[in-house]
Design a protein around this motif. Structure first.
Motif, PDB file in Angstrom:
ATOM      1  N   SER A  86       0.824  -1.201   0.000  1.00  0.00           N
ATOM      2  CA  SER A  86       0.000   0.000   0.000  1.00  0.00           C
ATOM      3  C   SER A  86       0.867   1.263   0.000  1.00  0.00           C
ATOM      4  CB  SER A  86      -0.944  -0.004   1.196  1.00  0.00           C
ATOM      5  OG  SER A  86      -0.212   0.086   2.386  1.00  0.00           O
ATOM      6  N   GLU A  87       2.114   1.159   0.418  1.00  0.00           N
ATOM      7  CA  GLU A  87       3.003   2.331   0.374  1.00  0.00           C
ATOM      8  C   GLU A  87       3.161   2.839  -1.060  1.00  0.00           C
ATOM      9  OE1 GLU A  87       3.112   1.132   4.141  1.00  0.00           O
ATOM     10  OE2 GLU A  87       3.789  -0.225   2.557  1.00  0.00           O
ATOM     11  N   ALA A  88       3.250   1.898  -1.978  1.00  0.00           N
ATOM     12  CA  ALA A  88       3.431   2.303  -3.376  1.00  0.00           C
ATOM     13  C   ALA A  88       2.186   2.985  -3.915  1.00  0.00           C
ATOM     14  CB  ALA A  88       3.770   1.083  -4.220  1.00  0.00           C
ATOM     15  N   GLY A  89       1.036   2.627  -3.384  1.00  0.00           N
ATOM     16  CA  GLY A  89      -0.192   3.300  -3.786  1.00  0.00           C
ATOM     17  C   GLY A  89      -0.949   2.578  -4.879  1.00  0.00           C
ATOM     18  N   TYR A  90      -2.153   3.043  -5.108  1.00  0.00           N
ATOM     19  CA  TYR A  90      -3.076   2.411  -6.047  1.00  0.00           C
ATOM     20  C   TYR A  90      -3.354   3.313  -7.240  1.00  0.00           C
ATOM     21  CZ  TYR A  90      -3.891  -0.623  -2.056  1.00  0.00           C
ATOM     22  OH  TYR A  90      -3.725  -1.488  -1.015  1.00  0.00           O
ATOM     23  N   ASN A  91      -3.599   2.668  -8.353  1.00  0.00           N
ATOM     24  CA  ASN A  91      -4.083   3.386  -9.528  1.00  0.00           C
ATOM     25  C   ASN A  91      -5.607   3.468  -9.430  1.00  0.00           C
ATOM     26  OD1 ASN A  91      -1.494   3.675 -10.841  1.00  0.00           O
ATOM     27  ND2 ASN A  91      -1.588   1.451 -11.154  1.00  0.00           N
ATOM     28  N   VAL A  92      -6.107   4.676  -9.266  1.00  0.00           N
ATOM     29  CA  VAL A  92      -7.520   4.875  -8.962  1.00  0.00           C
ATOM     30  C   VAL A  92      -8.215   5.566 -10.137  1.00  0.00           C
ATOM     31  CG1 VAL A  92      -9.167   5.937  -7.348  1.00  0.00           C
ATOM     32  CG2 VAL A  92      -6.941   5.092  -6.514  1.00  0.00           C
ATOM     33  N   ALA A  93      -9.461   5.168 -10.373  1.00  0.00           N
ATOM     34  CA  ALA A  93     -10.291   5.872 -11.356  1.00  0.00           C
ATOM     35  C   ALA A  93     -11.605   6.268 -10.696  1.00  0.00           C
ATOM     36  CB  ALA A  93     -10.563   4.985 -12.565  1.00  0.00           C
ATOM     37  N   ILE A  94     -12.058   7.484 -10.959  1.00  0.00           N
ATOM     38  CA  ILE A  94     -13.393   7.903 -10.539  1.00  0.00           C
ATOM     39  C   ILE A  94     -14.264   7.932 -11.786  1.00  0.00           C
ATOM     40  CG2 ILE A  94     -14.800   9.737  -9.505  1.00  0.00           C
ATOM     41  CD1 ILE A  94     -12.341  10.602  -7.902  1.00  0.00           C
ATOM     42  N   LEU A  95     -15.323   7.120 -11.760  1.00  0.00           N
ATOM     43  CA  LEU A  95     -16.248   7.063 -12.898  1.00  0.00           C
ATOM     44  C   LEU A  95     -17.464   7.929 -12.571  1.00  0.00           C
ATOM     45  CD1 LEU A  95     -17.251   5.795 -15.584  1.00  0.00           C
ATOM     46  CD2 LEU A  95     -18.151   3.883 -14.238  1.00  0.00           C
ATOM     47  N   GLY A  96     -17.737   8.898 -13.438  1.00  0.00           N
ATOM     48  CA  GLY A  96     -18.803   9.878 -13.158  1.00  0.00           C
ATOM     49  C   GLY A  96     -18.233  11.007 -12.327  1.00  0.00           C
ATOM     50  N   ALA A  97     -17.042  11.451 -12.700  1.00  0.00           N
ATOM     51  CA  ALA A  97     -16.258  12.349 -11.839  1.00  0.00           C
ATOM     52  C   ALA A  97     -16.789  13.769 -11.792  1.00  0.00           C
ATOM     53  CB  ALA A  97     -14.798  12.365 -12.319  1.00  0.00           C
ATOM     54  N   LYS A 101      -7.358   8.671 -12.442  1.00  0.00           N
ATOM     55  CA  LYS A 101      -7.996   8.897 -13.726  1.00  0.00           C
ATOM     56  C   LYS A 101      -9.417   9.386 -13.461  1.00  0.00           C
ATOM     57  CE  LYS A 101      -6.661   6.007 -17.442  1.00  0.00           C
ATOM     58  NZ  LYS A 101      -6.782   4.761 -18.224  1.00  0.00           N
ATOM     59  N   LEU A 102      -9.847  10.448 -14.133  1.00  0.00           N
ATOM     60  CA  LEU A 102     -11.219  10.921 -14.000  1.00  0.00           C
ATOM     61  C   LEU A 102     -11.984  10.562 -15.263  1.00  0.00           C
ATOM     62  CD1 LEU A 102     -10.638  14.432 -12.352  1.00  0.00           C
ATOM     63  CD2 LEU A 102     -10.955  12.191 -11.268  1.00  0.00           C
ATOM     64  N   SER A 127     -10.528   2.148 -20.567  1.00  0.00           N
ATOM     65  CA  SER A 127     -10.098   3.138 -19.573  1.00  0.00           C
ATOM     66  C   SER A 127      -9.592   2.469 -18.305  1.00  0.00           C
ATOM     67  CB  SER A 127     -11.274   4.040 -19.185  1.00  0.00           C
ATOM     68  OG  SER A 127     -11.863   4.659 -20.294  1.00  0.00           O
ATOM     69  N   PHE A 128     -10.031   1.222 -18.064  1.00  0.00           N
ATOM     70  CA  PHE A 128      -9.718   0.563 -16.796  1.00  0.00           C
ATOM     71  C   PHE A 128      -8.456  -0.298 -16.849  1.00  0.00           C
ATOM     72  CE2 PHE A 128     -14.270   1.439 -16.955  1.00  0.00           C
ATOM     73  CZ  PHE A 128     -14.395   2.243 -15.833  1.00  0.00           C
ATOM     74  N   ASP A 129      -7.773  -0.278 -17.971  1.00  0.00           N
ATOM     75  CA  ASP A 129      -6.492  -1.003 -18.049  1.00  0.00           C
ATOM     76  C   ASP A 129      -5.544  -0.457 -16.997  1.00  0.00           C
ATOM     77  OD1 ASP A 129      -7.238  -2.645 -20.139  1.00  0.00           O
ATOM     78  OD2 ASP A 129      -6.414  -1.323 -21.704  1.00  0.00           O
ATOM     79  N   GLY A 130      -5.026  -1.354 -16.161  1.00  0.00           N
ATOM     80  CA  GLY A 130      -4.051  -0.944 -15.153  1.00  0.00           C
ATOM     81  C   GLY A 130      -4.646  -0.284 -13.919  1.00  0.00           C
ATOM     82  N   ILE A 131      -5.976  -0.165 -13.857  1.00  0.00           N
ATOM     83  CA  ILE A 131      -6.632   0.467 -12.690  1.00  0.00           C
ATOM     84  C   ILE A 131      -6.834  -0.574 -11.585  1.00  0.00           C
ATOM     85  CG2 ILE A 131      -8.789   1.528 -11.894  1.00  0.00           C
ATOM     86  CD1 ILE A 131      -7.077   3.451 -13.508  1.00  0.00           C
ATOM     87  N   ASP A 132      -6.528  -0.175 -10.324  1.00  0.00           N
ATOM     88  CA  ASP A 132      -6.726  -1.067  -9.174  1.00  0.00           C
ATOM     89  C   ASP A 132      -8.078  -0.849  -8.502  1.00  0.00           C
ATOM     90  OD1 ASP A 132      -3.973  -1.903  -9.362  1.00  0.00           O
ATOM     91  OD2 ASP A 132      -3.447   0.031  -8.440  1.00  0.00           O
ATOM     92  N   LEU A 133      -8.496   0.399  -8.480  1.00  0.00           N
ATOM     93  CA  LEU A 133      -9.678   0.767  -7.691  1.00  0.00           C
ATOM     94  C   LEU A 133     -10.532   1.748  -8.484  1.00  0.00           C
ATOM     95  CD1 LEU A 133     -11.237   0.997  -4.918  1.00  0.00           C
ATOM     96  CD2 LEU A 133      -9.628   2.843  -4.342  1.00  0.00           C
ATOM     97  N   VAL A 134     -11.833   1.408  -8.632  1.00  0.00           N
ATOM     98  CA  VAL A 134     -12.771   2.308  -9.298  1.00  0.00           C
ATOM     99  C   VAL A 134     -13.788   2.795  -8.270  1.00  0.00           C
ATOM    100  CG1 VAL A 134     -14.457   2.583 -11.156  1.00  0.00           C
ATOM    101  CG2 VAL A 134     -12.547   0.972 -11.426  1.00  0.00           C
ATOM    102  N   LEU A 135     -13.970   4.097  -8.213  1.00  0.00           N
ATOM    103  CA  LEU A 135     -15.028   4.686  -7.387  1.00  0.00           C
ATOM    104  C   LEU A 135     -16.048   5.251  -8.364  1.00  0.00           C
ATOM    105  CD1 LEU A 135     -12.643   6.515  -4.871  1.00  0.00           C
ATOM    106  CD2 LEU A 135     -13.666   4.227  -4.662  1.00  0.00           C
ATOM    107  N   ALA A 136     -17.252   4.648  -8.368  1.00  0.00           N
ATOM    108  CA  ALA A 136     -18.188   4.937  -9.462  1.00  0.00           C
ATOM    109  C   ALA A 136     -19.463   5.609  -8.970  1.00  0.00           C
ATOM    110  CB  ALA A 136     -18.544   3.645 -10.186  1.00  0.00           C
ATOM    111  N   SER A 137     -19.864   6.646  -9.695  1.00  0.00           N
ATOM    112  CA  SER A 137     -21.162   7.279  -9.464  1.00  0.00           C
ATOM    113  C   SER A 137     -21.656   7.782 -10.808  1.00  0.00           C
ATOM    114  CB  SER A 137     -21.025   8.429  -8.468  1.00  0.00           C
ATOM    115  OG  SER A 137     -22.305   8.989  -8.236  1.00  0.00           O
ATOM    116  N   ALA A 138     -22.060   6.837 -11.630  1.00  0.00           N
ATOM    117  CA  ALA A 138     -22.373   7.174 -13.027  1.00  0.00           C
ATOM    118  C   ALA A 138     -23.728   6.641 -13.465  1.00  0.00           C
ATOM    119  CB  ALA A 138     -21.284   6.623 -13.931  1.00  0.00           C
ATOM    120  N   GLY A 139     -24.576   6.250 -12.514  1.00  0.00           N
ATOM    121  CA  GLY A 139     -25.891   5.731 -12.883  1.00  0.00           C
ATOM    122  C   GLY A 139     -25.852   4.236 -13.144  1.00  0.00           C
ATOM    123  N   GLY A 140     -27.037   3.628 -13.117  1.00  0.00           N
ATOM    124  CA  GLY A 140     -27.137   2.180 -13.187  1.00  0.00           C
ATOM    125  C   GLY A 140     -26.730   1.587 -14.523  1.00  0.00           C
ATOM    126  N   SER A 141     -27.001   2.301 -15.598  1.00  0.00           N
ATOM    127  CA  SER A 141     -26.736   1.747 -16.916  1.00  0.00           C
ATOM    128  C   SER A 141     -25.230   1.617 -17.170  1.00  0.00           C
ATOM    129  CB  SER A 141     -27.402   2.645 -17.967  1.00  0.00           C
ATOM    130  OG  SER A 141     -26.963   2.311 -19.244  1.00  0.00           O
TER     131      SER A 141
END
Lengths: 356, 356
Positions: free
Chosen positions: B3-14, B37-38, B65-79
């Protein structure tokens, strides 16, 4: 005196949010008015109001104001109701009072005409108009009590600012404009004039209506619990139905909403049964059609005399228990109209004994 | 990866009301972010947002967009959650989703970190963030469940416009100005984008949130009933507690209120017991002092992560039953903060398995 000859009527508190509506409801009512006196505090005396095309000057209310008066329709707060209405009764008048001052008096009928008009027969001069949030709830509960018997009521209210008077209503609109202008909202009245602190209501929710009691309930909540029992079962402490209430002020000018959870004795009652019973109940308009997005809303209830009920749903896990959503104009059915309606009922039952 | 190195994060619906708050909450969180990534719809692509002083250009979300992403935080609707999150998981990411799309999936944990963090252990890539009104309620219910056992919950909500998104929030403020200017209010979004008719919310109450189901409940109400059971007892149809809900939209921008009636198994529990349990519960701030007129209000909860509970009262006629009033910022604890809090918990439990 026959009702053809008419009654000498006085409106006490004639210039307030409720008083002006009592005047308008009286104008449209079936009550034969021989003369009309408009009474208020010295602050409002001298103002003019119209009744059936005639100008009437508002007079300061004193005990002698009630000389020769047959019927008093009062909305002047508990203190004036306490001091002046016995004077009116002493002079032979019958008084219908909007304040909470007389409601719990065992000698005073607490009446919603659709529910317990028979209680009027025992009046000793003063009849109390219930609390606004109680009235619309019992209009919706009484048909269910008759059809299925009542076991328990749990209500959460969404109460309009005008329930706290014209100044609270004005304050809400002023705060809303302040908020939209990016200014800090100022608060001098709400949640209740009778308490120390004041908070903005615009774009906010205030879970305090009236002052707090020892047990943590507000006086408004206690009123709903006790008045409901007195109206439905003749005793504010009746154990025939359990009632608990949470009263919340919402940023709406006119029209109280209520989320009512009701458990009836007959556990075979269905959602469709309850809808059918409500659809034919006096004073109720069933607005309950999810397909058409039809449900009660304050802005649609404003200016109407009826109590609107919708969103009827069975509690799937508790047979005989239902959720419903009840809306009414708190200044009309909750106050002015119920008052004039009581007076119409008094006339119909010949319970106003004119002195002239 | 440690975890020291950190995560590659994406926010979906940023760029939405929740997405921008996820960004801010992530900035303040303990999660080590290696890259961010936003992602949003093509409409918002090209906009810029700041994270820890750096400009980040919003990109259109595609599966790649999710290639190489560890963690996605999503708020983009159900579809979008339905189509894109499995793609993210396929590429090795763990996704925390705000939509209702995955909440009822038996393979998807539905998590409020104060309540059921242990459910995270079984995740298969997607973790669901519950409905906003459910989250704040279970934060207040869980300590009572632990202390006394839960029997029944009856909730009436007072939900803010922002729960329906930024445009609904804007619409409320626009309608309020129209009303104050004496113009007719226009309505294009509320009560819910997904239904035919639209009504004004400003100075009004709308007892419809989301679309109607067969039994007359709205989808929002059904969500509260089923999600509460899944979070507290692991099964959306659990019979361990009875839950019924009425969901009402109120003219408040941010901060849901809830009038919660709760019956616990231990009928000897007192009001003071319940207050004491809530005062020391994680994520709860007890604001309950009638003498000081202290109780939760939306305008005071805005911008805070906690759930505020007050107006605790015993139902005098039903031992073990209580009324309480629960308020929280629906965009933070109800959405963005709970999402980031889940991610923090995933990090702490080493449940994000980086692919790098």
């Amino acid at each position: 005196m026959t009702s053809e000859a008419g009654y000498n009527v006085a409106i006490l508190g004639a210039t307030g949010a409720v008083g002006t509506r009592i005047l308008a409801q009286l104008e449209q009512s079936t009550i034969p008015v021989k003369s009309l006196k408009l009474l208020a505090s010295v602050r409002s005396a001298g103002q003019t109001r119209q009744f059936k095309g005639q100008d009437i000057v508002v007079e300061e209310a004193t005990p002698d104001s009630f000389d020769g008066i047959d019927l008093v329709l009062a909305s002047a707060g508990g203190s004036l109701a306490g001091s002046l209405l016995p004077e009116a009764v002493k002079r032979g008048a019958v008084a219908v009072d909007n304040s909470s001052r007389w409601r719990m008096d065992p000698k005073v009928p607490l009446v919603v005409p659709e529910v317990n008009p028979e209680a009027l027969a025992d009046h000793q001069g003063i009849i109390a108009n219930p609390n606004c949030s109680t009235i619309q709830m019992v209009v919706a509960l009484e048909p269910l009590r008759q059809a299925y018997g009542l076991n328990q009521v749990i209500v959460s209210t969404y109460q309009a600012a005008s329930g706290a008077g014209q100044r609270a209503w004005d304050e809400l609109l002023h705060q809303a404009q302040q908020h939209l202008d990016g200014e800090e909202e100022t608060a001098d009245i709400l949640p209740t004039k009778g308490d120390k602190k004041h908070y903005p209501l615009a774009f906010n929710l205030l879970p305090q209506i009236d002052v707090f009691q020892e047990d943590g309930y507000t006086f408004e909540e206690q009123k709903m619990m006790q008045e409901t029992k007195k109206i439905l079962f003749g005793d504010p402490h009746s154990s025939e139905v359990k009632v608990t209430a949470t009263a919340v002020r919402v940023p709406v000018p006119i029209g109280h909403g209520e989320s009512v959870y009701v458990s009836v004795d007959d556990e075979t009652a269905t959602r469709e049964d309850v809808q059918r019973v409500l659809a034919s109940a006096p004073g109720v308009v069933l607005e309950d059609n999810p397909d058409e997005q039809l449900y009660p809303q304050p802005i649609k209830a404003e200016g109407k005399r009826e109590t609107f009920v919708g969103r009827v749903r069975a509690d799937i896990e508790n047979p005989g228990s239902f959720n419903m959503w009840v809306v009414s104009d708190n200044l009309l059915k909750g106050a002015a109209w119920n008052t004039v309606q009581i007076a119409e009922e008094l006339v119909k039952r010949d319970l106003i004994h004119s002195q002239v």
